[in-house]
Scaffold this motif. Structure first.
Motif, PDB file in Angstrom:
ATOM      1  N   HIS A 252       0.844  -1.198   0.000  1.00 17.19           N
ATOM      2  CA  HIS A 252       0.000   0.000   0.000  1.00 17.19           C
ATOM      3  C   HIS A 252       0.879   1.248   0.000  1.00 17.19           C
ATOM      4  CE1 HIS A 252      -3.456   2.506   0.535  1.00 17.19           C
ATOM      5  NE2 HIS A 252      -3.087   2.909   1.736  1.00 17.19           N
TER       6      HIS A 252
ATOM      7  N   SER B  78       2.940  -0.144   4.723  1.00 17.25           N
ATOM      8  CA  SER B  78       1.558  -0.615   4.709  1.00 17.25           C
ATOM      9  C   SER B  78       1.379  -1.642   3.610  1.00 17.25           C
ATOM     10  CB  SER B  78       0.601   0.563   4.483  1.00 17.25           C
ATOM     11  OG  SER B  78      -0.743   0.143   4.528  1.00 17.25           O
TER      12      SER B  78
ATOM     13  N   SER C 296      -1.670  -4.786   2.033  1.00 15.15           N
ATOM     14  CA  SER C 296      -3.066  -5.215   2.052  1.00 15.15           C
ATOM     15  C   SER C 296      -3.198  -6.623   1.497  1.00 15.15           C
ATOM     16  CB  SER C 296      -3.938  -4.258   1.235  1.00 15.15           C
ATOM     17  OG  SER C 296      -3.527  -4.258  -0.131  1.00 15.15           O
TER      18      SER C 296
ATOM     19  N   SER D 113      -6.534  -9.398   0.191  1.00 12.98           N
ATOM     20  CA  SER D 113      -7.960  -9.471  -0.134  1.00 12.98           C
ATOM     21  C   SER D 113      -8.392 -10.922  -0.258  1.00 12.98           C
ATOM     22  CB  SER D 113      -8.250  -8.747  -1.459  1.00 12.98           C
ATOM     23  OG  SER D 113      -7.993  -7.374  -1.346  1.00 12.98           O
TER      24      SER D 113
ATOM     25  N   ASP E  51     -11.500  -7.688   3.119  1.00 11.99           N
ATOM     26  CA  ASP E  51     -10.254  -7.025   2.744  1.00 11.99           C
ATOM     27  C   ASP E  51      -9.579  -6.498   3.999  1.00 11.99           C
ATOM     28  OD1 ASP E  51     -10.823  -7.478   0.074  1.00 11.99           O
ATOM     29  OD2 ASP E  51     -11.744  -5.507  -0.227  1.00 11.99           O
TER      30      ASP E  51
ATOM     31  N   GLN F 181      -6.056  -4.245   5.528  1.00 17.74           N
ATOM     32  CA  GLN F 181      -4.924  -3.354   5.275  1.00 17.74           C
ATOM     33  C   GLN F 181      -4.233  -3.071   6.606  1.00 17.74           C
ATOM     34  OE1 GLN F 181      -5.675   0.371   3.013  1.00 17.74           O
ATOM     35  NE2 GLN F 181      -4.807   1.405   4.796  1.00 17.74           N
ATOM     36  N   ARG F 182      -2.937  -3.294   6.651  1.00 23.66           N
ATOM     37  CA  ARG F 182      -2.187  -3.033   7.876  1.00 23.66           C
ATOM     38  C   ARG F 182      -1.129  -1.978   7.599  1.00 23.66           C
ATOM     39  NH1 ARG F 182      -0.306  -7.695  12.123  1.00 23.66           N
ATOM     40  NH2 ARG F 182      -0.469  -6.364  13.971  1.00 23.66           N
ATOM     41  N   SER F 183      -1.153  -0.922   8.410  1.00 21.17           N
ATOM     42  CA  SER F 183      -0.185   0.161   8.290  1.00 21.17           C
ATOM     43  C   SER F 183       0.568   0.283   9.608  1.00 21.17           C
ATOM     44  CB  SER F 183      -0.891   1.483   7.972  1.00 21.17           C
ATOM     45  OG  SER F 183      -1.665   1.375   6.791  1.00 21.17           O
TER      46      SER F 183
ATOM     47  N   ASN G  51      -5.965   5.887   2.886  1.00 20.11           N
ATOM     48  CA  ASN G  51      -6.499   4.603   2.443  1.00 20.11           C
ATOM     49  C   ASN G  51      -6.683   4.551   0.938  1.00 20.11           C
ATOM     50  OD1 ASN G  51      -6.661   3.676   5.114  1.00 20.11           O
ATOM     51  ND2 ASN G  51      -8.677   4.625   5.395  1.00 20.11           N
TER      52      ASN G  51
ATOM     53  N   GLU H 176      -5.223   4.769  -3.182  1.00 22.95           N
ATOM     54  CA  GLU H 176      -4.156   4.127  -3.947  1.00 22.95           C
ATOM     55  C   GLU H 176      -3.514   5.116  -4.921  1.00 22.95           C
ATOM     56  OE1 GLU H 176      -3.225   1.013  -3.517  1.00 22.95           O
ATOM     57  OE2 GLU H 176      -4.854   0.323  -2.214  1.00 22.95           O
TER      58      GLU H 176
END
Length: 716
Positions: free
Chosen positions: A476, A489, A491, A493, A500, A502-504, A688, A690
């Motif tokens: 990400h 980050s 992600s 899916s 879905d 997403q880890r930041s 969040n 893209e």
């Protein structure tokens, strides 16, 4: 040209001879080798045992035999003492005398057996190292001795690998890599170029379907990362360097070290760059917790990279950490450089993102590093690459774990948030013959064994290897230009159906804190409600919490499957407003402060349930359990204080972070707020979006307050 040993010509041996008795890294390595081989020769002598279980006496004796004669070969060239030459001759003659009559060993797993070992991988290793030893004494042998050793031993082995087990020879995998390197090195040692060609170009000689060049071309991502993870990656370095050095000396026109944009250097640096500050390698997929840059393959790679590629200061730092070099011309170059250096800092490869997949298209590994004024490094890692297996070739080769978006953290000389690694007691015969224990599948591979979100107490991708191999994560963002504020980050899916994630992770160096804060924002998108568990695997003793909990007097497993059956429930507490759990590990205190929603729970767990053979380590963990549809876990890991038991001293056992809250979350951004006991508030915004939208200016409003910033993330 007259015959020259494969890895060390006579002129190089004469240069290394000058290091005997010195206290340089090379001198010390020579002293260690001489002591070890002399002791083995005196105490064991020549013994060729029969068949045995993996990890048993026979297995270990065969292994020690090839390791000792390999070392003896180099010692013969360097010291010119004939006792080493005679030992190799006697050992190889003993094996050649019995090898043609041996039946296949008994294999208790799905890998094909050799005549000496329970799997051909070990037989490949035996031939590779023994061939290196043979090349060191070849010029001293009579024709009769050569015919006996080559015809009754090495040629039988080559036939087994390229004919009997041809289906395994060309697989692009670490097993195949050892096979081609063994055959290639043996081919060089016995002047069999036809076998060398098969090893280089594959059985079809097409350079694509198999062979060493295909391995180098297909095994690694453009950044050099190997899909099975650092444990198997470092294992691949030995055959790579032993064969590459042989190729460079016998067929220099191939320019093997330049092949595929110097892929040998690239993939070596990828292993180096994943190491924790203490030198251990992260336990991604099936991995040992103790394998480090002290590994033989990494030592070879460090020496050769410095000798053949670049005089890199970080390689000097690695060698200084290893306190070892390869006994080889490359090792002398590096040893001399360490000897003449005046100030060598601890090694540090900096923050880095490594792509996964043959074209770099299948996610990867993100690593953030921060070094403080005391040269102590904080490192955080998240993994979101492809499933670490080669199931398409062989079910036994599935080394993948189901843990997309796993987080590891390391500082103050220890792994703070850690991965369990594999379930295996390598070469310990009473523990399932040294093979992977059943709990490797029932616990270690399961998602709950890792620091990532588990949905409805199930394992990612339904614990289905074929399904998992079709999935991979996506970067990400990765921004590490400023040591004060770095972020990464990723992600994934549909690792869980319809979900879905997403880890930041932000590493924030803030003046009032002793060490950088590790800020973890785990975002989940779902159309239906689920139970979300975020396990936190740590070491040490719980010191305090900021919520009430009930300890269980009778421990029961947390569930019936998916790894939960191995975790005891030892206590739990409800929390609606967030939670703080603080523990002591070594001489340092750590606190994890997390956000919460109504009905949240913290469960304290301990590994060891349903483990009748005591195969698993007993380790603590706690689980943050929350429910919802769309959801955000926001946590901060704070390192604080110091404890010295010998002086009965303790400072700052309570950290400064008081609470963490999710201010708001939508498709544009997530904003979190961190409040301290010093009445300071730190707010961070995470994009969040893209692509170009991620880099643009973001404007969101939560709770009647507007937030604006530019870029992937920011301190607001």
């Amino acid at each position: 040209m007259s015959y020259q040993p494969l890895l060390m010509n006579f002129e190089e041996a004469a240069e290394l001879r000058k290091e005997l008795g010195k206290t340089s890294l090379l001198g010390e390595a020579l002293s260690r080798d001489i002591k070890k081989v002399d002791t083995y020769m005196a105490e064991v002598g020549i013994e060729v045992p029969g068949h045995g279980e993996g990890g048993g006496y026979e297995h270990n004796r065969h292994k020690e035999n090839y390791m000792q004669i390999d070392t003896a070969g180099r010692l013969f060239l360097i010291t010119e003492e004939t006792k080493y030459r005679d030992y190799i001759v006697d050992m190889l003659t003993a094996y050649a005398t019995v090898y043609p009559t041996l039946e296949s060993n008994v294999s208790r797993d799905t890998n094909p057996p050799g005549k000496l070992f329970h799997q051909t991988l070990n037989e490949n290793m035996w031939m590779l190292y023994s061939s290196c030893a043979y090349s060191c004494i070849y010029h001293t042998l009579s024709e009769e001795q050569k015919r006996h050793i080559e015809d009754d031993l090495f040629k039988h082995m080559i036939e087994m690998f390229v004919v009997t087990y041809a289906h395994d020879f060309d697989i692009v995998h670490n097993h195949g890599l050892w096979a081609v390197a063994a055959v290639g090195i043996c081919g060089y040692a016995i002047n069999d170029q036809a076998s060398v060609d098969k090893a280089l170009y594959g059985l079809k000689l097409d350079k694509v379907s198999g062979g060493f060049l295909a391995q180098l071309d297909q095994l690694f991502s453009p950044d050099g990362y190997y899909m099975e993870g650092p444990y198997y990656h470092r294992f691949s370095l030995r055959p790579i360097y032993l064969f590459a050095e042989s190729i460079e000396r016998r067929q220099p026109e191939l320019e093997i070290y330049k092949f595929n944009d110097s892929v040998i250097k690239t993939t070596s640096y990828a292993v180096f760059a994943t190491a924790f500050p203490d030198g251990t390698l992260p336990a991604l997929n099936d991995s040992s917790k103790s394998i480090s840059i002290d590994d033989e393959g990494v030592i070879m790679a460090t020496s050769v990279c410095y000798h053949r590629y670049e005089k890199n200061d970080t390689l000097l730092s690695m060698a200084n950490h290893q306190q070892n070099v390869w006994v080889h011309a490359a090792g002398k170059t590096l040893s001399d450089a360490v000897e003449s250096a005046t100030d060598i800092k601890p090694f540090n490869w900096g923050s880095i993102f490594l792509t996964d997949g043959p074209k770099g298209e299948k996610g990867g590994v993100s690593i953030l590093r921060h070094r403080d004024k005391k040269d102590d490094d904080t490192m955080a890692l998240i993994w979101f690459g492809q499933h670490g297996s080669d199931h398409q070739y062989h079910s036994a080769l599935d080394h993948g774990h189901y843990d997309g978006l796993h987080l590891s953290v390391f500082n103050r000389g220890q792994e703070v948030l850690h991965d369990y690694g594999y379930g295996r007691w390598v070469n310990i015969e009473p523990k399932f013959g040294g093979r992977y224990i059943p709990e490797n599948k029932s616990y270690c591979k399961q998602t709950v064994a890792h620091n990532t979100v588990v949905v409805d107490q199930k394992t990612q991708n339904h614990f289905n290897t074929a399904l998992a191999e079709t999935k991979f994560g996506k970067k990400h963002f990765f921004v590490a230009d400023d040591q004060k504020l770095q972020g990464m980050s990723g992600s994934i899916s549909d690792y869980y159906d319809g979900i879905d994630m997403q880890r930041s992770v932000i590493m924030a160096d803030i003046e009032e804190f002793e060490k950088p804060l590790v800020i973890d924002i785990y975002r989940i998108k779902s159309d239906v409600e689920h139970q979300y568990d975020l396990p936190v695997h740590h070491s040490g003793q719980i010191m305090r919490t900021d919520f009430e909990y009930d300890a269980e007097t009778i421990w029961k497993p947390l569930g019936e499957d998916n790894g939960y059956q191995h975790l005891f429930n030892v206590g739990s507490g409800k929390t609606d407003n967030g939670s703080l759990v603080s523990w002591l590990h070594g001489n340092s205190y750590y606190s994890l402060i997390s956000s919460a929603v109504a009905g949240s729970e913290v469960i304290f767990a301990r590994l060891g349930a349903n483990d009748p053979d005591f195969n698993l380590r007993t380790e603590p963990a706690f689980i943050l359990r929350q429910s919802g549809k769309d959801h955000v876990f926001a946590s901060v890991l704070e390192t604080h204080g110091y404890r010295n038991e010998s002086f009965e001293a303790s400072t700052d056992a309570r950290g400064l972070v008081e609470s963490v809250k999710v201010v708001g979350d939508n498709d544009i951004a997530t904003v979190v707020s961190i409040k301290t006991t010093t009445d300071n508030t730190y707010e961070y915004g995470i994009s969040n979006q893209e692509g170009d939208a991620q880099l643009a200016t973001h404007s969101v409003e939560f709770g009647g307050k507007a937030y604006t910033w530019s870029g992937a993330f920011a301190l607001l």
